[in-house]
Structure formats: C-alpha cells, structure tokens
Design a protein around this motif. Structure first.
Motif, PDB file in Angstrom:
ATOM      1  N   VAL A 218       0.839  -1.207   0.000  1.00 11.06           N
ATOM      2  CA  VAL A 218       0.000   0.000   0.000  1.00 11.06           C
ATOM      3  C   VAL A 218       0.876   1.261   0.000  1.00 11.06           C
ATOM      4  N   GLU A 219       1.933   1.206   0.788  1.00 13.30           N
ATOM      5  CA  GLU A 219       2.851   2.355   0.874  1.00 13.30           C
ATOM      6  C   GLU A 219       3.796   2.397  -0.333  1.00 13.30           C
ATOM      7  N   ARG A 220       4.277   1.224  -0.733  1.00  8.70           N
ATOM      8  CA  ARG A 220       5.211   1.182  -1.864  1.00  8.70           C
ATOM      9  C   ARG A 220       4.576   1.716  -3.124  1.00  8.70           C
ATOM     10  N   GLU A 221       3.343   1.267  -3.394  1.00 10.87           N
ATOM     11  CA  GLU A 221       2.660   1.689  -4.623  1.00 10.87           C
ATOM     12  C   GLU A 221       2.454   3.195  -4.634  1.00 10.87           C
ATOM     13  N   ALA A 222       2.001   3.737  -3.522  1.00  7.59           N
ATOM     14  CA  ALA A 222       1.733   5.181  -3.482  1.00  7.59           C
ATOM     15  C   ALA A 222       3.036   5.973  -3.576  1.00  7.59           C
ATOM     16  N   THR A 223       4.097   5.442  -2.966  1.00  2.08           N
ATOM     17  CA  THR A 223       5.402   6.120  -3.068  1.00  2.08           C
ATOM     18  C   THR A 223       5.842   6.173  -4.521  1.00  2.08           C
ATOM     19  N   HIS A 224       5.710   5.044  -5.200  1.00  2.00           N
ATOM     20  CA  HIS A 224       6.090   4.984  -6.618  1.00  2.00           C
ATOM     21  C   HIS A 224       5.243   5.956  -7.448  1.00  2.00           C
ATOM     22  N   ARG A 225       3.959   6.004  -7.140  1.00  2.00           N
ATOM     23  CA  ARG A 225       3.047   6.866  -7.910  1.00  2.00           C
ATOM     24  C   ARG A 225       3.346   8.338  -7.641  1.00  2.00           C
ATOM     25  N   ALA A 226       3.611   8.658  -6.389  1.00  2.00           N
ATOM     26  CA  ALA A 226       3.946  10.056  -6.052  1.00  2.00           C
ATOM     27  C   ALA A 226       5.206  10.496  -6.798  1.00  2.00           C
ATOM     28  N   ILE A 227       6.186   9.604  -6.813  1.00  2.00           N
ATOM     29  CA  ILE A 227       7.440   9.926  -7.512  1.00  2.00           C
ATOM     30  C   ILE A 227       7.172  10.110  -9.008  1.00  2.00           C
ATOM     31  N   SER A 228       6.341   9.251  -9.570  1.00  2.00           N
ATOM     32  CA  SER A 228       6.043   9.346 -11.008  1.00  2.00           C
ATOM     33  C   SER A 228       5.319  10.653 -11.331  1.00  2.00           C
ATOM     34  N   LEU A 229       4.374  11.039 -10.476  1.00 11.32           N
ATOM     35  CA  LEU A 229       3.633  12.277 -10.729  1.00 11.32           C
ATOM     36  C   LEU A 229       4.576  13.481 -10.630  1.00 11.32           C
ATOM     37  N   ALA A 230       5.482  13.446  -9.646  1.00 13.30           N
ATOM     38  CA  ALA A 230       6.445  14.552  -9.505  1.00 13.30           C
ATOM     39  C   ALA A 230       7.396  14.594 -10.692  1.00 13.30           C
TER      40      ALA A 230
END
Ligand SMILES: [Zn+2]
Length: 465
Positions: A218-230
């Motif tokens: 749950v945390e890994r996916e959101a971390t990856h997504r946040a990085i991708s959006l940035a």
C-alpha cells in the motif's frame, strides 16, 4: 559593557560537518563568536564534558489539529512546544490543516491565533491542502508562498483529505511555478478502504488489524506513484514518514535517476514493530499510526536510509492523542473497529534522544550526521535562514547535551499533554539538559527556566533542494 550576553564555555560543538571543543559567544540572541578562551560576558555556562549542538528542528508535528468528530489532540501549542524544548528542539514545524471548503488564509489565521504567545520555541507552519479549488491553486497558494509559507503537504489517503492523481498533479504544478516544496503522505486510499472493509467483515477489528489494513505494498505503490507524478511535473518532493525497505528503495532509485525526491523517517520506524500493536485489549491502540510500525527488517532498512543519505530528515510525526480518554485512543467507536482509532502517536520530546542513543551511541551514525538529520537539513530544505547550525551570525538556538546521562524514557518524566509514551522503559544514553532559543535559556539543567513563551513564527525563504 561586556562583549557578550552569554558564553558557553569548553563544550564539544558539533555541526553537520565537524566537531571540536570551543567557546561560543552570544549577543542579542545570535552567535557572534566561536573561539578559544572567550571572555567578558554577563553569564557563563560551563559545558565541559557536554555536547553543544544546534537546537533540533522538528519539521513534522501536528498540534491542535482537528481530528474528526469527538476527537481532540492532546497538545496545544504551549504543551507541545514545552515538550519540544525539553527534547532539545528550538524550532518546530506544525501543520496548518485546510478543512474542506475552507480558505487557506482562514485556516492559517486560526492556527496563528492558537500559537500566538503560547510557544516556548520558534515555529513555522506547513500548509495541508485538502481542497485544491481553483482559487486555492490560482491565487491563495502563490500569495502564501510570497508571504513565506513555502512548503505544504498533501495526502494520498484519509477520508476528506486524500487527493486524486489529477488533483496531485495540479498541486505539484503550482509548487513548481512557485518554487515550493511538497510533502507527500504516500499510502493508497482505495486499497486501504478495500482491505479495511474485508477485515471488518471477517470480524477482525482489534487495534492491531490497523497494520493489516495498510501493508507494505500500500505504501510502496503510493510512493512509486507520487514519484512518477512529480517526475511528470519535474518538481522536488519529500516523501514523509517512510516505514520500510520497499518504499525506501523507490526513493533511492529515483535519486539514482537524478530526480529530486527526498525522504523522511521517524523514531517509530526504528524502535517499534507491529508486535507492539498486538498488545492485549485496547493497549495496541497506543501504537496505531500511519504508516504502521512494521518488522525488524523494516527497521534495518530505515537505518540504512539514514546511514546512506536516502533520507535527509528525521522527524517525529508527533500526533498526540491521550489513551485513557474518550476523545483519544479509547474513543467509543474505536472499540468497535481499528478504523476509528485516532491515528498518530506522540514523539516530539523523545525524537532526539532515541536517534542519539540508538544511532550515535550504538555506532550506527556519526554525531555529524545526527546533526544534519535532526537540524541542519531541516533548515536548508525548508528555507529557515540562520537556523540549524552553529556558526557566527546564526541564531543562538543551542541544545546542550549530557552524552553520558543514562535514563530510560518514562511517561512520568515527559512534558507533553499525552498520558502515555509508546517508548516507555526504552533505555537511553545521552539526553539534552539545557536549551537556548535565540539566546534565551528556556530549559536549564532539566528545568523550565524561562516561562515567557517568546517563541515566534518564522517566515521562510525558498526551499533549498
Ligand atoms: Zn504527520
């Protein structure tokens, strides 16, 4: 007239790069001399055998924040900043939460009113953007950046706070234009809702199922997504409160690719585990926070992140709720399901002793890295000029430590408004004993020595990332 108001004599000074024995001369709240055998002061503090460190900066604390119907935070600005001072901190950075439908200006004036005249240490607000309307994005945020509010936080989870990806991109775009820094709470909201529903249906409602409702993916996916959006917007971000290896590795990979992605971790991810949430009855609620404490391998990963520079800041995420209190951890609804247990644990007073004892004393990190992780990097990254180091011209924000003092953490000794500490009985070697804020001795030899509450709000400059 003496040359100095105060001299701190013969202590071991440490900055993010060096440590050495010297005297510090202070005048008008600033460090004006560092040298040998300084003389001519109204007052002299003998720091022989002590460490003289920059006052800690805790860039992640929640104080007096609305937390849902019937729930009340255990600290106001007076108690939180008193606890911060006893914990060796001279500056805290609390959040100013925008509630849905509220303007950011209105939220800020509420928080300023709560803080004014009530702070023992300096403070500076981050904004939490929960409702990125056109006027918030187009007018309010740019105007607030110009006024020195140069960072803000967004949540990818929590009812009423979570932004969807479109909203995240919109906020990141404004941050890029203004040169602001965005902090991101990275957990996948829909995954948590889904898992929570399934756990409740199966009757798994005790506090420790909180951890099962938000496992590492749950945390890994959101971390990856946040990085991708940035990355899409090409803007720096700070991933706050990283709890495990997989999320840490996402940040490390992004850094290796040259992206300006920074990371933060907190004491709960170094010394607590999910086993703490499994205590009997409602006791586990004392450890419920998000992301949840994980396991020993995750603790090891967080240490690696601190040692190798993947994480640039170490903060408390102080989020205080009383335990024996229906407005806190024992809220009636919380007994029916972990879903309703207020999320967050106290830590503003114990952050620095835990990292010092577990990190510096046990040889995991150097004293210089400790200073960087707890003060210098916070000042640089969040744009606090003349804070976070010991240098001529800087504010005389100084914590004097007794590196030999051994004492376990005990709730009875703490100064926060909470009625427990999740770190009860943790053995600590090395405690801050005195604290100066802009030259004022707020804590002296373990006693509150200045009750004037002259801590002030700090306008910030553009973050240096
Ligand atoms: Zn937080």
């Amino acid at each position: 007239m003496p040359a100095f108001d105060l001299i701190i004599r013969n202590g071991r000074l440490a900055t993010a790069s060096d440590s050495y024995v010297a005297d510090i001369g202070i005048r008008d709240g600033r460090i004006v001399a560092i040298g040998e055998a300084l003389a001519g002061a109204e007052e002299v503090i003998d720091a022989t055998g002590k460490l003289v460190l920059p006052g800690g900066i805790d860039s992640h604390v929640h104080i007096s924040q609305p937390s849902g119907p019937g729930i009340v935070m255990a600290d106001d600005f007076e108690s939180a900043t008193r606890a911060a001072a006893f914990g060796g901190n001279s500056t805290v950075m609390p959040y100013c939460l925008q509630q849905k439908g509220q303007s950011l200006r209105a939220a800020l004036s509420d928080y300023h009113a709560l803080a004014l005249g009530n702070c023992h240490v300096d403070h500076s607000f981050h904004l939490i953007v929960s409702d990125p309307t056109e006027s918030v994005l187009g007018q309010e945020l740019p105007a607030l950046f110009a006024d020195g509010y140069t960072s803000f936080k967004v949540f990818m989870t929590y009812e009423g706070m979570a932004l969807d990806d479109y909203e995240m991109l919109s906020v990141l775009e404004v941050a890029r234009e203004a040169g602001a820094l965005v902090q991101i709470h990275a957990e996948n909201y829909d995954a948590i809702r889904f898992l929570t529903d399934r756990l409740e249906r199966a009757g798994k409602t005790a506090p420790h199922f909180h951890g099962r409702s938000r496992p590492i993916p749950v945390e890994r996916e959101a971390t990856h997504r946040a990085i991708s959006l940035a990355e899409l917007i090409d803007v720096p971000i700070m991933i706050v409160h990283v709890s495990n290896r997989e999320a840490m590795e996402e940040i490390r990979r992004a850094q290796a690719r040259g992206l300006k992605v920074m990371g933060e971790t907190c004491p709960q991810y170094l010394v607590l585990t999910e086993a703490d949430m499994e205590r009997t009855g409602m006791e586990g609620a004392k450890y419920v926070c998000s992301p949840p404490p994980r396991d020993l391998a995750s603790q090891q990963a967080c240490w690696e992140g601190l040692q190798q520079g993947v994480f640039s800041v170490f903060s408390s995420d102080h989020c205080p709720f009383r335990y024996e209190d229906e407005a806190g951890k024992l809220a009636p609804k919380g007994r029916s399901s972990f879903r309703w247990v207020p999320n967050g644990i106290p830590g503003i007073e114990t952050r620095l002793p835990i990292l010092f004892s577990e990190g510096v004393v046990k040889g995991r990190i150097s004293l210089e890295r400790f200073v960087a992780l707890t003060a210098t990097n916070h000042a640089r990254i969040y744009g606090l000029p003349n804070k976070g180091s010991i240098a001529v011209g800087y504010d005389a924000d100084i914590a004097i430590w007794d590196p030999e003092l051994k004492r376990p953490i005990r709730q009875a000794d703490l100064h926060h408004g909470v009625d427990y500490t999740p770190y009860e009985d943790l053995e600590i070697t090395g405690w801050p004993v005195s604290l100066l804020v802009r030259g004022r001795l707020v804590v002296r030899d373990g006693m509150l020595s200045d009750t004037t509450k002259l801590g002030r709000h700090l306008q910030r400059t553009r973050p240096l990332v």
